[in-house]
Motif scaffolding. Structure first.
Motif, PDB file in Angstrom:
ATOM      1  N   ASP A  56       0.762  -1.141   0.031  1.00 16.98           N
ATOM      2  CA  ASP A  56      -0.004  -0.098   0.097  1.00 16.98           C
ATOM      3  C   ASP A  56       0.841   1.271   0.039  1.00 16.98           C
ATOM      4  OD1 ASP A  56      -1.931   2.002   0.016  1.00 16.98           O
ATOM      5  OD2 ASP A  56      -2.579   1.186   2.411  1.00 16.98           O
ATOM      6  N   THR A  71       0.136   4.354  -0.117  1.00 18.04           N
ATOM      7  CA  THR A  71      -0.540   5.190   0.875  1.00 18.04           C
ATOM      8  C   THR A  71       0.146   5.379   2.085  1.00 18.04           C
ATOM      9  OG1 THR A  71      -2.496   4.137   1.527  1.00 18.04           O
ATOM     10  CG2 THR A  71      -2.657   5.556  -0.579  1.00 18.04           C
ATOM     11  N   HIS A  72       0.776   3.898   2.731  1.00 17.70           N
ATOM     12  CA  HIS A  72       1.592   3.879   3.900  1.00 17.70           C
ATOM     13  C   HIS A  72       2.964   4.811   3.984  1.00 17.70           C
ATOM     14  CE1 HIS A  72       2.988   2.316   7.625  1.00 17.70           C
ATOM     15  NE2 HIS A  72       1.971   1.868   7.804  1.00 17.70           N
ATOM     16  N   GLY A  74      -3.967   9.313   2.177  1.00 17.56           N
ATOM     17  CA  GLY A  74      -3.186   9.399   3.320  1.00 17.56           C
ATOM     18  C   GLY A  74      -2.914  10.760   3.617  1.00 17.56           C
ATOM     19  N   THR A  82       3.137  11.784   3.624  1.00 18.15           N
ATOM     20  CA  THR A  82       3.232  11.220   2.226  1.00 18.15           C
ATOM     21  C   THR A  82       4.604  12.029   1.523  1.00 18.15           C
ATOM     22  OG1 THR A  82       1.314  10.544   1.640  1.00 18.15           O
ATOM     23  CG2 THR A  82       2.562  10.732  -0.180  1.00 18.15           C
ATOM     24  N   ALA A 128       2.523   8.633  12.152  1.00 25.41           N
ATOM     25  CA  ALA A 128       1.275   8.102  11.785  1.00 25.41           C
ATOM     26  C   ALA A 128       0.309   7.546  12.901  1.00 25.41           C
ATOM     27  CB  ALA A 128       1.600   6.617  10.830  1.00 25.41           C
TER      28      ALA A 128
END
Length: 410
Positions: A307, A309-310, A341, A346, A410
């Motif tokens: 992923d 977006t992580h 995200g 990012t 996060a």
């Protein structure tokens, strides 16, 4: 579609190996030829090609390169290098000074220009003091990459990231500055361990007979002017919502409008090859995107558990891609497909990943290429193996620090 994919792959193979196999065509030439091929074979039309080239990104980079060039022609880089090298310090502490100097300058001025301006001077002073040039060159190159990750104005790829994600100056700095600073400590620590007992060049001429570096001519008025403009640019980035590209262009215009220094002398420090490379890749990437293949690949990777977006996955993914095709092409390739995200996380993941991982191999960054080529020209070659022997642990430890920070955010 097959021809589009073939042109795209040929272009990025050249990005990876440094030239178009079988021809004397470097990365810039390959990007230009790729864009021309896409146009000639009608894989993208002229209007779409012009639209693909991001004017805000190019204008931001151009304006900031002029600002950095103004510092160069005023003698600032030479003066700063001379002051640092003249300090009565042992080699390890002098390396610390050089790393901090490179990291700080690269965070407020374009790192590639800083490297171009200071590496020849750094070599001269190392020779004059009979120092082993390799750890100082590697430290300067690594710090220029990692130190630039903390701000929008530190590197071309950061400018592309900030424009693509609409990041504020403070936003990216808040998310990326701390691991960028910590990476400088990592660089110093790794190089001190690797080069302990090998600081001096025992084959060099005695200090009394070694060629002294030429005197540095310092234009204090122009340095003051460039410094004021730089402060105003950063303030405008932080405190106003004016378009960043217009701020940078206005700053460049103020410095070019000069009665003491010819505009042509400042413009020599604008990297025209980099603009051609970026423009060509914008066109090649846009033509490839029109096939729908990248979108399907990203969807497949997401289904397989990667992923992007992580932030940690993006940190690693962008870093690996940087070591294959270089950090600027990597960002251009990934940027259209990074959605969702937190934009600051990012942006920080991409900035940190492409900066830190590019220290693994010489061709991971333009700064690394510049350092190795300049050193070879001046009789102090740094082998690819030597670069990576220090770059691998520097990058791995720095990336672990960055991953931990991103997980904390996060």
């Amino acid at each position: 579609m097959a021809l589009t994919v073939a042109i795209f792959l040929a272009t990025y193979v050249a990005m990876a190996v440094g030239r178009l196999p079988g021809f004397r065509v470097d990365r810039t030439g390959a990007a230009l030829l790729g864009a021309i091929a896409m146009l000639v074979f009608e894989k993208i039309d002229v209007d779409a090609a012009w639209a693909a080239v991001s004017f805000p990104t190019m204008a931001l980079l151009f304006g900031l390169m002029i600002v950095s060039g103004a510092f160069s022609v005023s003698g600032f880089y030479g003066w700063l290098t001379a002051r640092a090298a003249a300090l009565k310090l042992g080699p390890a502490k002098l390396l610390d000074v050089m790393i901090v100097t490179s990291g700080v300058l690269s965070s407020i001025l374009t790192n590639d220009v800083v490297v171009v301006a200071m590496v020849p001077l750094l070599l001269q002073f190392c020779v004059a003091r009979r120092l082993n040039t390799t750890p100082f060159l590697l430290g300067f190159a690594f710090a220029a990459n990692s130190g630039s990750a903390g701000t929008i104005i530190g590197s071309p790829q950061n400018m592309i990231i900030a424009q693509g994600l609409d990041l504020s100056f403070v936003g990216l700095m808040r998310a990326a500055m701390l691991p960028s600073i910590l990476s400088l400590v990592v660089i110093w620590g790794v190089l001190v361990v690797l080069y302990r007992g090998r600081w001096m060049n025992v084959d060099a001429a005695p200090a009394s007979t070694a060629a002294a570096p030429p005197p540095v001519t310092l234009d204090r008025v122009e340095i003051a002017k460039a410094a004021v403009v730089t402060v105003l640019v950063v303030a405008a980035f932080c405190l106003t919502d004016w378009p960043r590209e217009l701020i940078a262009l206005a700053a460049g215009a103020v410095l070019l409008l000069n009665r003491r220094i010819a505009s042509a002398d400042v413009m020599k420090h604008v990297d025209g090859d980099l603009f051609i490379l970026l423009g060509g890749l914008f066109v090649v990437n846009a033509a490839f995107a029109s096939t729908g293949i990248p979108q399907r690949m990203i969807a497949d990777l997401t289904q397989w558990g990667l992923d992007l977006t992580h932030p940690v996955a993006l940190l690693v993914g962008s870093g690996v891609l940087s070591d294959i095709v270089g950090n600027n092409p990597a960002v251009l390739l990934l940027m259209p497909y990074i959605q969702g995200g937190n934009p600051e996380q990012t942006g920080a993941a991409m900035a940190l990943g492409t900066a830190m991982a590019s220290n693994v191999v010489v061709f991971g960054s333009l700064a690394g290429i510049i350092v190795v080529e300049e050193a070879a020209k001046r009789g102090a070659p740094v082998s690819l193996a030597e670069f990576s022997r220090a770059g691998v642990p520097v990058s791995l430890i720095s990336m672990l620090v960055a991953a931990g920070w991103l997980l904390l955010l996060a």
